[in-house]
Enzyme design. Sequence first.
Site, PDB file in Angstrom:
ATOM      1  CG  HIS A 169      -2.051  -1.008   1.062  1.00  0.00           C
ATOM      2  ND1 HIS A 169      -2.657  -1.620   2.126  1.00  0.00           N
ATOM      3  CD2 HIS A 169      -2.657  -1.512  -0.042  1.00  0.00           C
ATOM      4  CE1 HIS A 169      -3.586  -2.455   1.689  1.00  0.00           C
ATOM      5  NE2 HIS A 169      -3.588  -2.414   0.381  1.00  0.00           N
ATOM      6  CB  CYS A 220       2.655 -12.416   5.690  1.00  0.00           C
ATOM      7  SG  CYS A 220       3.411 -12.306   7.325  1.00  0.00           S
ATOM      8  CG  HIS A 276      -7.189  -5.038   4.912  1.00  0.00           C
ATOM      9  ND1 HIS A 276      -6.346  -6.128   4.856  1.00  0.00           N
ATOM     10  CD2 HIS A 276      -6.378  -3.945   4.966  1.00  0.00           C
ATOM     11  CE1 HIS A 276      -5.094  -5.710   4.879  1.00  0.00           C
ATOM     12  NE2 HIS A 276      -5.080  -4.395   4.942  1.00  0.00           N
ATOM     13  CD  GLU A 301      -4.204  -9.929   7.874  1.00  0.00           C
ATOM     14  OE1 GLU A 301      -4.427 -10.474   8.983  1.00  0.00           O
ATOM     15  OE2 GLU A 301      -3.405  -8.977   7.741  1.00  0.00           O
ATOM     16  CB  CYS A 335       1.965  -9.275  12.934  1.00  0.00           C
ATOM     17  SG  CYS A 335       3.711  -9.322  12.485  1.00  0.00           S
ATOM     18  CB  SER A 372      -0.866   1.802   4.838  1.00  0.00           C
ATOM     19  OG  SER A 372      -0.342   1.029   5.894  1.00  0.00           O
ATOM     20  CB  SER A 373      -4.865  -1.533   7.414  1.00  0.00           C
ATOM     21  OG  SER A 373      -5.652  -1.755   8.553  1.00  0.00           O
ATOM     22  CB  SER A 381       3.001  -0.453   3.245  1.00  0.00           C
ATOM     23  OG  SER A 381       2.372   0.648   3.874  1.00  0.00           O
TER      24      SER A 381
END
Length: 310
Positions: free
Chosen positions: A51, A107, A152, A154, A221, A249-250, A293
């Site tokens: 992103h 990931c 999103h 993911e 994470c 970007s989240s 990102s």
Amino acid sequence: MVQIEIDSGSGFCFGVTTAIRKAEEELASQNVAGDSQSPTPKLYCLGDIVHNGMECERLKDMGLVTINHDDMRELHDVKVLLRAHGEPPETYEVARRNNIEIIDATCPVVLQLQKRIKKQWEEENEKQKEYSLTSHLSPLKSQIVIFGKKGHAEVLGLVGQTDSSAIVIENFDEVKRLDFTRDIYLYSQTTKSLDEYHRIIEYIQSHISPSATFKSFDTICRSVANRMPNISQFAARHDLILFVCGRKSSNGKVLYNECLRVNPNTHLVEDVHEIEPSWLEGIQSVGICGATSTPRWLMEQCRDAIRQLA
């Protein structure tokens, strides 16, 4: 002389670094192969690889072509890279049908989370079947809940592991719409706020029915979560903070808001052209940081631009 510091903890996380490396290696291998029918290296990527518009442009110049799911359904006999965010099972099925070679850069943290959610969903389905065979009553279905941003990439991949039956809650307020008489299994998107996740867990614990089961799983994470306290300290050290980040970007939004909370003189920029000279008036020190990102080279460009302006 304005002092400028780039946060050593900012920049690409492991998952993003791996995805970009895989893209670069594939494009480089095509170049070495020297395919006369396709002199320009080409690799398809399902969604923005990261992103960050500047990094996407750099890879586009190398031959990376960003596509969406509709585009992928029309492609055959090509290579498609899956970015770090991960994909639902349906994407792999489309690839199989269309003879598409997948370069999977999901990931490892996200991949492990997908497997855990899929296993939970399968176990709950088996319980439902067994209950139906031994009871004339309709079973109360359990709720697999994901704390994450709706839509999103993911989160779409995680929901896909449950045949789209998982419930997504975006924030603390939305937890109140869950059915507390039914079992709840709570997971989180890997880049969400750890503090907010803990608030959600505490709320469910205090409201869940005694007859229902509640289990939460720590799926955030740590390479992202650990950036929160570090970036707070960094933001407090400087007169001005430049948070360099793509607006899609989240985790960038989470980290930027933390900087803003600690240091109100924080500005979000996507590239050097958004830096306003007026921000530097009376400033002695500038801190430059970013999201998972944000490429290091872009933060360095911002540093160089500030040096010229100062």
